[in-house]
Design an enzyme around this catalytic site. Structure first.
Site, PDB file in Angstrom:
ATOM      1  N   GLY A  64      35.798  27.230  27.644  1.00  0.00           N
ATOM      2  CA  GLY A  64      36.223  27.820  28.472  1.00  0.00           C
ATOM      3  C   GLY A  64      35.460  27.947  30.054  1.00  0.00           C
ATOM      4  O   GLY A  64      35.194  29.261  30.152  1.00  0.00           O
TER       5      GLY A  64
ATOM      6  N   ARG B 268      35.623  29.497  34.067  1.00  0.00           N
ATOM      7  CA  ARG B 268      35.445  30.995  35.104  1.00  0.00           C
ATOM      8  C   ARG B 268      34.811  31.716  34.085  1.00  0.00           C
ATOM      9  O   ARG B 268      34.611  31.331  33.333  1.00  0.00           O
ATOM     10  CB  ARG B 268      37.396  31.466  35.511  1.00  0.00           C
ATOM     11  CG  ARG B 268      37.861  31.803  34.854  1.00  0.00           C
ATOM     12  CD  ARG B 268      39.267  32.218  35.614  1.00  0.00           C
ATOM     13  NE  ARG B 268      40.036  32.074  34.484  1.00  0.00           N
ATOM     14  CZ  ARG B 268      40.608  32.549  33.171  1.00  0.00           C
ATOM     15  NH1 ARG B 268      40.181  34.451  32.800  1.00  0.00           N
ATOM     16  NH2 ARG B 268      42.401  32.237  32.566  1.00  0.00           N
TER      17      ARG B 268
ATOM     18  N   ASN C 153      33.039  29.530  23.700  1.00  0.00           N
ATOM     19  CA  ASN C 153      33.056  31.005  24.669  1.00  0.00           C
ATOM     20  C   ASN C 153      34.641  30.810  24.742  1.00  0.00           C
ATOM     21  O   ASN C 153      34.877  32.187  24.936  1.00  0.00           O
ATOM     22  CB  ASN C 153      32.702  30.718  25.815  1.00  0.00           C
ATOM     23  CG  ASN C 153      32.492  31.164  27.424  1.00  0.00           C
ATOM     24  OD1 ASN C 153      31.712  32.715  27.444  1.00  0.00           O
ATOM     25  ND2 ASN C 153      33.338  30.809  27.949  1.00  0.00           N
TER      26      ASN C 153
ATOM     27  N   TYR D  32      42.005  42.513  18.945  1.00  0.00           N
ATOM     28  CA  TYR D  32      41.164  41.279  19.416  1.00  0.00           C
ATOM     29  C   TYR D  32      39.697  41.731  19.115  1.00  0.00           C
ATOM     30  O   TYR D  32      38.937  40.620  18.167  1.00  0.00           O
ATOM     31  CB  TYR D  32      41.231  41.983  20.630  1.00  0.00           C
ATOM     32  CG  TYR D  32      39.585  41.402  21.665  1.00  0.00           C
ATOM     33  CD1 TYR D  32      39.790  40.259  22.275  1.00  0.00           C
ATOM     34  CD2 TYR D  32      38.787  41.988  21.662  1.00  0.00           C
ATOM     35  CE1 TYR D  32      38.566  39.307  23.022  1.00  0.00           C
ATOM     36  CE2 TYR D  32      37.295  41.738  22.496  1.00  0.00           C
ATOM     37  CZ  TYR D  32      37.287  40.957  23.478  1.00  0.00           C
ATOM     38  OH  TYR D  32      36.087  40.107  23.835  1.00  0.00           O
TER      39      TYR D  32
HETATM   40  N1  LIG Z   1      34.603  40.221  29.889  1.00  0.00           N
HETATM   41  C1  LIG Z   1      33.341  40.675  28.877  1.00  0.00           C
HETATM   42  O1  LIG Z   1      33.682  42.022  28.850  1.00  0.00           O
HETATM   43  C2  LIG Z   1      33.621  40.530  27.773  1.00  0.00           C
HETATM   44  C3  LIG Z   1      32.948  40.907  26.666  1.00  0.00           C
HETATM   45  C4  LIG Z   1      32.488  40.382  24.852  1.00  0.00           C
HETATM   46  C5  LIG Z   1      32.988  39.618  24.848  1.00  0.00           C
HETATM   47  N2  LIG Z   1      33.709  38.220  25.763  1.00  0.00           N
HETATM   48  C6  LIG Z   1      33.787  37.283  25.338  1.00  0.00           C
HETATM   49  O2  LIG Z   1      32.956  36.498  25.970  1.00  0.00           O
HETATM   50  C7  LIG Z   1      34.549  34.905  26.106  1.00  0.00           C
HETATM   51  C8  LIG Z   1      34.800  34.808  27.950  1.00  0.00           C
HETATM   52  O3  LIG Z   1      35.152  35.833  28.764  1.00  0.00           O
HETATM   53  P1  LIG Z   1      35.224  35.939  29.612  1.00  0.00           P
HETATM   54  O4  LIG Z   1      35.147  37.317  30.250  1.00  0.00           O
HETATM   55  O5  LIG Z   1      34.609  35.194  30.897  1.00  0.00           O
HETATM   56  O6  LIG Z   1      36.384  35.820  29.564  1.00  0.00           O
HETATM   57  P2  LIG Z   1      37.818  35.277  31.076  1.00  0.00           P
HETATM   58  O7  LIG Z   1      36.947  35.286  32.388  1.00  0.00           O
HETATM   59  O8  LIG Z   1      39.386  35.090  31.287  1.00  0.00           O
HETATM   60  O9  LIG Z   1      37.738  33.795  31.279  1.00  0.00           O
HETATM   61  C9  LIG Z   1      37.868  32.676  29.931  1.00  0.00           C
HETATM   62  C10 LIG Z   1      38.116  31.579  29.904  1.00  0.00           C
HETATM   63  O10 LIG Z   1      38.211  31.230  28.468  1.00  0.00           O
HETATM   64  C11 LIG Z   1      39.809  29.884  29.525  1.00  0.00           C
HETATM   65  N3  LIG Z   1      40.034  29.906  28.025  1.00  0.00           N
HETATM   66  C12 LIG Z   1      41.326  30.584  27.801  1.00  0.00           C
HETATM   67  N4  LIG Z   1      42.096  30.656  26.398  1.00  0.00           N
HETATM   68  C13 LIG Z   1      41.457  29.180  26.454  1.00  0.00           C
HETATM   69  C14 LIG Z   1      42.283  28.086  25.341  1.00  0.00           C
HETATM   70  N5  LIG Z   1      43.558  28.564  24.531  1.00  0.00           N
HETATM   71  N6  LIG Z   1      41.896  27.214  25.475  1.00  0.00           N
HETATM   72  C15 LIG Z   1      41.633  26.249  26.380  1.00  0.00           C
HETATM   73  N7  LIG Z   1      40.128  27.386  27.214  1.00  0.00           N
HETATM   74  C16 LIG Z   1      40.968  28.852  27.495  1.00  0.00           C
HETATM   75  C17 LIG Z   1      39.932  29.851  30.698  1.00  0.00           C
HETATM   76  O11 LIG Z   1      40.371  28.864  31.336  1.00  0.00           O
HETATM   77  P3  LIG Z   1      42.085  28.176  31.505  1.00  0.00           P
HETATM   78  O12 LIG Z   1      42.850  30.054  31.098  1.00  0.00           O
HETATM   79  O13 LIG Z   1      42.366  27.680  32.066  1.00  0.00           O
HETATM   80  O14 LIG Z   1      42.507  28.060  30.124  1.00  0.00           O
HETATM   81  C18 LIG Z   1      38.642  30.691  31.018  1.00  0.00           C
HETATM   82  O15 LIG Z   1      38.182  29.671  30.962  1.00  0.00           O
HETATM   83  C19 LIG Z   1      35.284  35.365  25.270  1.00  0.00           C
HETATM   84  O16 LIG Z   1      35.250  34.360  23.735  1.00  0.00           O
HETATM   85  C20 LIG Z   1      35.292  37.381  25.281  1.00  0.00           C
HETATM   86  O17 LIG Z   1      35.919  37.141  24.719  1.00  0.00           O
HETATM   87  C21 LIG Z   1      33.609  38.966  27.232  1.00  0.00           C
END
Ligand SMILES: NC(=O)c1ccc[n+]([C@@H]2O[C@H](COP(=O)([O-])OP(=O)(O)OC[C@H]3O[C@@H](n4cnc5c(N)ncnc54)[C@H](OP(=O)(O)O)[C@@H]3O)[C@@H](O)[C@H]2O)c1
Length: 249
Positions: free
Chosen positions: A8, A11, A87, A157
């Site tokens: 991932g 972005r 991630n 989630y």
């Molecule tokens: N943002 C927060 O507040 C937060 C807090 C706690 C934990 N997290 C965790 O941190 C991680 C990253 O979050 P983020 O905020 O950076 O999310 P994001 O901005 O939505 O980015 C998610 C990334 O994962 C990829 N992705 C999603 N589904 C996928 C799949 N089935 N196969 C391959 N790639 C996939 C997306 O690319 P594509 O859509 O092109 O596939 C994108 O690159 C996640 O595990 C999330 O649960 C985030």
């Protein structure tokens, strides 16, 4: 050169992680479903491009995961595989009673099953390396404080991330003798696309309850990942490191 797979990376947190790790001198592979301008920029980057690999892969689809890891390891050649950062993840909010089952299945499939599939494929490669070649390895699973604390409207989630933490603890026991560590990094709220659904009043409330008085940024999470990938973290395994400015204390 140490090779790290970060899922991932197109972005959000993943994009900051891959660029940060390239700057640190790692060889970096990543996947996402769609290619972004950011991925194209890194592929063409004069300094990072030769050490950067992207391939489309749907995490949660075991065959695609195996094919991606195989391609990334073949690309890395003699560098093998040092680390995996699980991630890629999705979130969808909704009250469970009216939450479509298909959405719960999608969240569990990507966040939990996808993490397990990636760790399976990566650990196979790490275990096949001679310990002297790469001195063990690192698996880092990005979970969330919502996995331990819960949050209204995020039950599927939360279940997926609690599962990730349990998975890290069990796999740490399985891989420890080969000096492969497995840890979870559990962010609080990070300002990315994923948290953009929070309303301004929700964000204000979260910041107000946070002892350090702000949301985490991507670099706060990158720094924890850097540490777990480093030799300095070689004696730490099976842990969940919370990075939330103290909100869950
Ligand atoms: N943002 C927060 O507040 C937060 C807090 C706690 C934990 N997290 C965790 O941190 C991680 C990253 O979050 P983020 O905020 O950076 O999310 P994001 O901005 O939505 O980015 C998610 C990334 O994962 C990829 N992705 C999603 N589904 C996928 C799949 N089935 N196969 C391959 N790639 C996939 C997306 O690319 P594509 O859509 O092109 O596939 C994108 O690159 C996640 O595990 C999330 O649960 C985030």
């Amino acid at each position: 050169m140490r090779h790290v797979i970060v899922t991932g990376g197109s972005r959000g947190l993943g994009a900051v992680m891959i660029e940060g790790l390239l700057a640190d001198g790692y060889r970096v592979s990543t996947c996402s479903r769609k290619k972004t301008d950011n991925i194209a920029r890194l592929e063409a980057h004069p300094e990072y491009g030769p050490y950067f690999f992207w391939q489309a892969c749907e995490v949660g689809e075991a065959d695609q995961v195996d094919a991606f890891v195989e391609a990334a390891v073949a690309w890395a050649g003699d560098d093998g595989l040092w680390g995996l950062v699980n991630n890629a993840g999705v979130a969808q909010a909704g009250i469970l009673a009216s939450f479509p089952n298909v959405e719960s299945e999608r969240i569990i499939k990507i966040n939990l099953l996808g993490t397990i599939q990636m760790a399976r494929a990566a650990s196979k490669v790490m275990l096949a390396q001679k310990p002297s070649e790469n001195q063990g390895g690192r698996i880092i699973n990005i979970s969330s404080i919502i996995g331990t604390r819960g949050y209204n409207g995020l039950s599927a989630y939360s279940a997926s991330k609690a599962g990730v933490d349990g998975f890290s603890r069990a796999l740490a026991r399985e891989l420890g003798r080969r000096q492969i560590t497995v840890n979870s990094v559990a962010p609080g709220y990070v300002a990315t696309e994923m948290s953009s659904t929070l309303s301004p009043s929700q964000l204000k409330q979260i910041v107000g309850r946070t002892p350090l008085g702000r949301l985490a940024d991507e670099d706060d999470i990158l720094n924890a990942v850097r540490f777990f990938l480093s030799d300095g973290a070689r004696m730490i395994t099976g842990q969940t490191l919370i990075i939330d400015g103290g909100i869950s204390t």
